[in-house]
Write a protein that holds these residues in place. Structure first.
Motif, PDB file in Angstrom:
ATOM      1  N   LEU A   1       0.834  -1.213   0.000  1.00  0.00           N
ATOM      2  CA  LEU A   1       0.000   0.000   0.000  1.00  0.00           C
ATOM      3  C   LEU A   1       0.861   1.253   0.000  1.00  0.00           C
ATOM      4  N   TYR A   2       1.912   1.243   0.791  1.00  0.00           N
ATOM      5  CA  TYR A   2       2.794   2.413   0.832  1.00  0.00           C
ATOM      6  C   TYR A   2       3.448   2.650  -0.526  1.00  0.00           C
TER       7      TYR A   2
ATOM      8  N   LYS B   1      -8.521  -2.775  -2.893  1.00  0.00           N
ATOM      9  CA  LYS B   1      -9.551  -2.808  -3.936  1.00  0.00           C
ATOM     10  C   LYS B   1      -9.626  -1.487  -4.703  1.00  0.00           C
ATOM     11  N   MET B   2      -9.234  -0.386  -4.069  1.00  0.00           N
ATOM     12  CA  MET B   2      -9.288   0.928  -4.728  1.00  0.00           C
ATOM     13  C   MET B   2      -8.117   1.142  -5.698  1.00  0.00           C
ATOM     14  N   ILE B   3      -7.031   0.442  -5.457  1.00  0.00           N
ATOM     15  CA  ILE B   3      -5.821   0.636  -6.266  1.00  0.00           C
ATOM     16  C   ILE B   3      -5.884  -0.302  -7.474  1.00  0.00           C
ATOM     17  N   PRO B   4      -5.495   0.178  -8.659  1.00  0.00           N
ATOM     18  CA  PRO B   4      -5.489  -0.693  -9.840  1.00  0.00           C
ATOM     19  C   PRO B   4      -4.617  -1.945  -9.617  1.00  0.00           C
TER      20      PRO B   4
ATOM     21  N   GLU C   1       0.302  -5.503  -8.450  1.00  0.00           N
ATOM     22  CA  GLU C   1       1.156  -6.601  -8.921  1.00  0.00           C
ATOM     23  C   GLU C   1       2.593  -6.132  -9.159  1.00  0.00           C
ATOM     24  N   GLU C   2       2.781  -4.886  -9.552  1.00  0.00           N
ATOM     25  CA  GLU C   2       4.136  -4.363  -9.727  1.00  0.00           C
ATOM     26  C   GLU C   2       4.827  -4.139  -8.382  1.00  0.00           C
ATOM     27  N   ASN C   3       4.059  -3.793  -7.370  1.00  0.00           N
ATOM     28  CA  ASN C   3       4.659  -3.456  -6.076  1.00  0.00           C
ATOM     29  C   ASN C   3       4.829  -4.645  -5.136  1.00  0.00           C
ATOM     30  N   ARG C   4       4.136  -5.758  -5.386  1.00  0.00           N
ATOM     31  CA  ARG C   4       4.304  -6.932  -4.511  1.00  0.00           C
ATOM     32  C   ARG C   4       5.733  -7.459  -4.511  1.00  0.00           C
TER      33      ARG C   4
ATOM     34  N   ILE D   1      12.086  -5.839  -0.228  1.00  0.00           N
ATOM     35  CA  ILE D   1      12.413  -4.986   0.916  1.00  0.00           C
ATOM     36  C   ILE D   1      12.342  -5.787   2.212  1.00  0.00           C
ATOM     37  N   LEU D   2      11.311  -6.621   2.347  1.00  0.00           N
ATOM     38  CA  LEU D   2      11.152  -7.405   3.570  1.00  0.00           C
ATOM     39  C   LEU D   2      12.201  -8.505   3.708  1.00  0.00           C
ATOM     40  N   SER D   3      12.737  -8.982   2.584  1.00  0.00           N
ATOM     41  CA  SER D   3      13.693 -10.087   2.655  1.00  0.00           C
ATOM     42  C   SER D   3      15.131  -9.621   2.822  1.00  0.00           C
ATOM     43  N   LYS D   4      15.380  -8.315   2.757  1.00  0.00           N
ATOM     44  CA  LYS D   4      16.740  -7.806   2.938  1.00  0.00           C
ATOM     45  C   LYS D   4      17.183  -8.062   4.369  1.00  0.00           C
ATOM     46  N   PRO D   5      18.432  -8.494   4.528  1.00  0.00           N
ATOM     47  CA  PRO D   5      18.924  -8.716   5.889  1.00  0.00           C
ATOM     48  C   PRO D   5      19.094  -7.393   6.635  1.00  0.00           C
ATOM     49  N   ARG D   6      18.856  -7.435   7.908  1.00  0.00           N
ATOM     50  CA  ARG D   6      18.992  -6.248   8.736  1.00  0.00           C
ATOM     51  C   ARG D   6      20.463  -6.073   9.113  1.00  0.00           C
ATOM     52  N   ASN D   7      20.890  -4.854   9.229  1.00  0.00           N
ATOM     53  CA  ASN D   7      22.261  -4.565   9.601  1.00  0.00           C
ATOM     54  C   ASN D   7      22.336  -4.403  11.120  1.00  0.00           C
TER      55      ASN D   7
END
Length: 116
Positions: free
Chosen positions: A9-10, A65-68, A73-76, A82-88
């Protein structure tokens, strides 16, 4: 899944193909999800967790539902990346050590200056 959808969403909020009213609603949902202030305070028995368990997920579903679908699909994949990047953790540990040392030094300074 919730964190992934909020990140989608962001990322979608920033896309120019999303209509203004969808951007506004998405911004409100993401801000509410990350905000420490709740509509119903958590200390109220049972009702306190209603917003966390019902309001936020419903807001996410409505915003998605409001977003095309093309934008979502492009942002998933971006969100998953981003979520799978290891934390420093080394950098975080260094910052914590510096703050603890600074607090200890300041405490000793105040103690020696005013209490001895």
């Amino acid at each position: 899944m919730l964190k992934s959808n909020l990140l989608v969403l962001y990322l979608s909020y920033r896309d120019p193909r999303v209509k203004w009213f969808a951007k506004l609603f998405t911004l409100c949902v993401v801000a509410y999800a990350f905000s420490p202030i709740d509509l119903i305070p958590d200390f109220i028995p049972i009702l306190g967790y209603v917003d966390d368990l019902i309001i936020v997920p419903i807001g996410i579903v409505l915003a998605l539902k409001m977003i095309p679908q093309v934008v979502i699909e492009e942002n998933r994949p971006k969100a998953q990346e981003i979520l799978s990047k290891p934390r420093n953790w080394y950098t975080a540990t260094l910052f914590i050590i510096v703050w603890v040392l600074l607090a200890a030094w300041l405490s000793l300074y105040v103690y020696n200056r005013f209490f001895s």
